[in-house]
Design a protein around this motif. Sequence first.
Motif, PDB file in Angstrom:
ATOM      1  N   THR A  64      53.664   6.113  -3.713  1.00 43.34           N
ATOM      2  CA  THR A  64      54.655   6.565  -4.901  1.00 43.34           C
ATOM      3  C   THR A  64      55.424   5.158  -4.966  1.00 43.34           C
ATOM      4  O   THR A  64      55.675   4.092  -4.327  1.00 43.34           O
ATOM      5  CB  THR A  64      55.659   7.566  -4.264  1.00 43.34           C
ATOM      6  OG1 THR A  64      56.085   7.079  -2.925  1.00 43.34           O
ATOM      7  CG2 THR A  64      54.894   8.848  -4.036  1.00 43.34           C
ATOM      8  N   ASP A  77      43.470  15.762  -8.741  1.00 45.17           N
ATOM      9  CA  ASP A  77      43.922  15.213  -7.264  1.00 45.17           C
ATOM     10  C   ASP A  77      44.934  16.036  -6.686  1.00 45.17           C
ATOM     11  O   ASP A  77      46.035  16.715  -7.446  1.00 45.17           O
ATOM     12  CB  ASP A  77      44.568  13.542  -7.457  1.00 45.17           C
ATOM     13  CG  ASP A  77      43.522  12.838  -8.090  1.00 45.17           C
ATOM     14  OD1 ASP A  77      42.347  12.946  -7.649  1.00 45.17           O
ATOM     15  OD2 ASP A  77      44.160  11.963  -8.969  1.00 45.17           O
ATOM     16  N   THR A  97      53.357   4.554 -13.493  1.00 44.02           N
ATOM     17  CA  THR A  97      52.814   5.941 -13.501  1.00 44.02           C
ATOM     18  C   THR A  97      51.488   6.130 -13.996  1.00 44.02           C
ATOM     19  O   THR A  97      50.869   6.726 -13.189  1.00 44.02           O
ATOM     20  CB  THR A  97      53.811   6.735 -14.228  1.00 44.02           C
ATOM     21  OG1 THR A  97      55.373   6.332 -13.670  1.00 44.02           O
ATOM     22  CG2 THR A  97      53.651   8.366 -14.111  1.00 44.02           C
ATOM     23  N   THR A 100      49.095   7.848   1.157  1.00 48.06           N
ATOM     24  CA  THR A 100      49.284   8.054  -0.413  1.00 48.06           C
ATOM     25  C   THR A 100      50.461   6.959  -0.903  1.00 48.06           C
ATOM     26  O   THR A 100      50.557   6.313  -0.136  1.00 48.06           O
ATOM     27  CB  THR A 100      50.085   9.553  -0.488  1.00 48.06           C
ATOM     28  OG1 THR A 100      51.299   9.399   0.499  1.00 48.06           O
ATOM     29  CG2 THR A 100      49.423  10.796  -0.156  1.00 48.06           C
ATOM     30  N   TYR A 120      44.358  15.133 -12.937  1.00 51.07           N
ATOM     31  CA  TYR A 120      43.375  14.452 -13.003  1.00 51.07           C
ATOM     32  C   TYR A 120      42.309  15.014 -11.840  1.00 51.07           C
ATOM     33  O   TYR A 120      41.397  14.734 -11.253  1.00 51.07           O
ATOM     34  CB  TYR A 120      43.634  12.879 -12.293  1.00 51.07           C
ATOM     35  CG  TYR A 120      44.554  12.237 -13.079  1.00 51.07           C
ATOM     36  CD1 TYR A 120      43.978  11.489 -14.113  1.00 51.07           C
ATOM     37  CD2 TYR A 120      45.567  11.894 -12.844  1.00 51.07           C
ATOM     38  CE1 TYR A 120      44.631  10.801 -15.155  1.00 51.07           C
ATOM     39  CE2 TYR A 120      46.651  11.094 -13.903  1.00 51.07           C
ATOM     40  CZ  TYR A 120      45.924  10.808 -14.993  1.00 51.07           C
ATOM     41  OH  TYR A 120      46.592   9.902 -15.865  1.00 51.07           O
ATOM     42  N   LYS A 151      42.104   3.101   2.331  1.00 49.71           N
ATOM     43  CA  LYS A 151      42.046   4.744   2.152  1.00 49.71           C
ATOM     44  C   LYS A 151      40.645   4.999   2.800  1.00 49.71           C
ATOM     45  O   LYS A 151      40.823   6.065   3.509  1.00 49.71           O
ATOM     46  CB  LYS A 151      41.591   4.862   0.627  1.00 49.71           C
ATOM     47  CG  LYS A 151      41.510   6.270   0.330  1.00 49.71           C
ATOM     48  CD  LYS A 151      40.977   6.780  -1.017  1.00 49.71           C
ATOM     49  CE  LYS A 151      40.788   8.394  -1.235  1.00 49.71           C
ATOM     50  NZ  LYS A 151      39.859   8.395  -2.458  1.00 49.71           N
ATOM     51  N   THR A 165      48.519  16.619  -5.069  1.00 46.16           N
ATOM     52  CA  THR A 165      49.615  15.785  -4.975  1.00 46.16           C
ATOM     53  C   THR A 165      50.571  16.442  -4.119  1.00 46.16           C
ATOM     54  O   THR A 165      51.633  15.849  -3.480  1.00 46.16           O
ATOM     55  CB  THR A 165      50.265  15.796  -6.314  1.00 46.16           C
ATOM     56  OG1 THR A 165      50.498  17.334  -6.783  1.00 46.16           O
ATOM     57  CG2 THR A 165      49.383  15.182  -7.392  1.00 46.16           C
ATOM     58  N   ASN A 221      47.264  17.670  -9.641  1.00 42.86           N
ATOM     59  CA  ASN A 221      47.909  17.068 -11.138  1.00 42.86           C
ATOM     60  C   ASN A 221      46.659  17.193 -12.169  1.00 42.86           C
ATOM     61  O   ASN A 221      45.689  17.827 -11.686  1.00 42.86           O
ATOM     62  CB  ASN A 221      48.148  15.618 -10.665  1.00 42.86           C
ATOM     63  CG  ASN A 221      46.743  14.535 -10.370  1.00 42.86           C
ATOM     64  OD1 ASN A 221      45.724  14.945 -10.514  1.00 42.86           O
ATOM     65  ND2 ASN A 221      47.033  13.385  -9.988  1.00 42.86           N
ATOM     66  N   LEU A 228      49.070   4.999 -11.066  1.00 42.70           N
ATOM     67  CA  LEU A 228      49.556   5.411  -9.728  1.00 42.70           C
ATOM     68  C   LEU A 228      48.180   5.957  -8.979  1.00 42.70           C
ATOM     69  O   LEU A 228      48.062   5.863  -7.737  1.00 42.70           O
ATOM     70  CB  LEU A 228      50.708   6.033  -9.640  1.00 42.70           C
ATOM     71  CG  LEU A 228      51.402   6.519  -8.206  1.00 42.70           C
ATOM     72  CD1 LEU A 228      51.764   5.147  -7.679  1.00 42.70           C
ATOM     73  CD2 LEU A 228      52.612   7.143  -8.575  1.00 42.70           C
ATOM     74  N   ASN A 229      47.331   6.761  -9.870  1.00 39.58           N
ATOM     75  CA  ASN A 229      46.536   7.772  -9.445  1.00 39.58           C
ATOM     76  C   ASN A 229      45.132   6.909  -8.992  1.00 39.58           C
ATOM     77  O   ASN A 229      44.201   7.409  -8.588  1.00 39.58           O
ATOM     78  CB  ASN A 229      46.251   9.070 -10.221  1.00 39.58           C
ATOM     79  CG  ASN A 229      45.710   8.519 -11.650  1.00 39.58           C
ATOM     80  OD1 ASN A 229      46.279   7.798 -12.215  1.00 39.58           O
ATOM     81  ND2 ASN A 229      44.336   9.137 -11.778  1.00 39.58           N
ATOM     82  N   LYS A 230      45.093   5.560  -9.630  1.00 34.96           N
ATOM     83  CA  LYS A 230      43.929   4.966  -9.675  1.00 34.96           C
ATOM     84  C   LYS A 230      43.705   3.709  -8.622  1.00 34.96           C
ATOM     85  O   LYS A 230      42.986   3.069  -8.185  1.00 34.96           O
ATOM     86  CB  LYS A 230      43.640   4.009 -10.910  1.00 34.96           C
ATOM     87  CG  LYS A 230      43.460   5.221 -12.125  1.00 34.96           C
ATOM     88  CD  LYS A 230      43.432   4.430 -13.421  1.00 34.96           C
ATOM     89  CE  LYS A 230      43.386   5.109 -14.669  1.00 34.96           C
ATOM     90  NZ  LYS A 230      43.367   4.465 -15.848  1.00 34.96           N
ATOM     91  N   GLU A 274      41.146   3.391  -5.987  1.00 30.97           N
ATOM     92  CA  GLU A 274      39.854   3.427  -6.469  1.00 30.97           C
ATOM     93  C   GLU A 274      38.991   2.035  -5.886  1.00 30.97           C
ATOM     94  O   GLU A 274      39.836   1.243  -6.266  1.00 30.97           O
ATOM     95  CB  GLU A 274      39.757   3.741  -8.036  1.00 30.97           C
ATOM     96  CG  GLU A 274      40.034   5.184  -8.248  1.00 30.97           C
ATOM     97  CD  GLU A 274      40.245   5.569  -9.632  1.00 30.97           C
ATOM     98  OE1 GLU A 274      39.552   4.558 -10.519  1.00 30.97           O
ATOM     99  OE2 GLU A 274      40.395   6.547 -10.036  1.00 30.97           O
TER     100      GLU A 274
END
Length: 500
Positions: free
Chosen positions: A480, A223, A438, A478, A221, A466, A225, A219, A441-443, A446
């Motif tokens: 979603t 990452d 959205t 993961t 960032y 994680k 996917t 993606n 979602l990728n954070k 962290e």
Amino acid sequence: MKEIEKLQRNNQELQEIINNSWDGIGIIDYDTHLVYLNNAFIPMLGFDKNELKNRPFIDLMEEEYKKPFLKLLKKEFKENKYKAEIDIACLRKDKQKIFLKVTISSMLNRDLFVINTKDITSSISDEQIVDDFVLSMHTDLHGHITKVSKAFLEFFSFEKDALIGEHYSKIIHEDIDPIVFKNINKSLLTYQEYSGKIKGKNSLNEAIWLNIKAKAIFNKYGDITGYTYLLFDITNEVTSKDEISILNKQVETSKKEIDIKNNLLKEQSKLSIMNETLQRLSHEWRQPLNFISIQAQKLELEYSMGNEPSTDDTLNVLDNIKEEANNLSNTIEKFSEFLKPSSKKTQIELQSFFDKINASLKEELKDSKVQLNIKLNNKLSFLSYEEDFKTLFLNILKNSIENFEKNSISNRKVDIIQSFENGRLYFNITDNAGGIETSILNKIFEPYFSTKTERNGVGLGLYVCKMIVNLHLDGIITATSENKNTIIKISIPIEEDLIK
């Protein structure tokens, strides 16, 4: 008078720019009537300007695009400016299909919208060629199919619904040793492209030989996917004698490569963990270090101003500094413990394990009125770290319970569905607690990321999950979000010779 003339001149210049734009620019009302259109609309759609003026724009669209387009014409929105984008297909006057990318923007007069249209027919045509003639497949990080080309479906004689969501092993022949899957997975996890021959099967269970090429999808960032696969039919090139040789060589090669890739994966994991650990340590240490610095500066200031502090005051400052130094030391100890598996491996029996999880959360689930549904498709017993499994599921479930409260959700439920295939244990944990935006979602995995306002001890739950899955269990986790539901997906390799 000069100002009015200037304004009129500016409007004329603006209208001239719009009229000569390469993009088709128009103004429509809620019924999509074309109130205004510039010159570019004419060659794009092949109609005269008078034929288009006051005509509903959706009349030009193919049927399947009409409802999605109308849904974007929102009559109520909180922002002063509203903008949306959609790809549609229209029929020109000569009955040729044209694909348009349409950007819809609100006007100050909220009864009207500006539409900006770009002709994307050539790029769509390229995609259609790939879809029609190339055997391609996309999977998520766990190996489950998310997208296939039309050519793929025709070649394997499958309906789309029969493949989407299934593991890609559904098209791989039973003659393929599980260690080959493991080698493909290890290649992709270590950011390497995989290329090789593989024996497949179609929906009729007929054997097919394929050249397969696989690589990661990233993606914006950086990452991963998912993964993309290209397949080429080589059935006519492989004889029965070749087949035995290829199958034996695959197993031999996979065994050798897996050891190399395991070492590479460990090194990559160490680097990733070091980076995340440093981030977390810097967060933990920032406040104590600031406190120590302030205490030392306070003492130094007193002496520099000739105000010699009392012995008690000096000792008090030194005690504070010593206490914070001990806290920093304890943080290091906590991290050292955290990076190790919590205990020795023990035999985990899934039914018994989830009975314990249910018992641990019984009061919380009852108080928060959350229904927990657990579906075990395989009553497995295997060797792993039970304490880590317990921390993993408790953290995820408590996170769901908090989100139910935060979003004031009624009819609360969490579904856990377990399955086992190709040497991997899968868990799908779905809650209807409002989903995840959205933009974040990728954070969510962290360290110290949280959507809560309180900061004490917040933002580590999913990060810990994680770390457990990636570091201790050698798996993948993961997240979603679909239709206000959050889906946490976990896959963990289980040695089949350790399963009872």
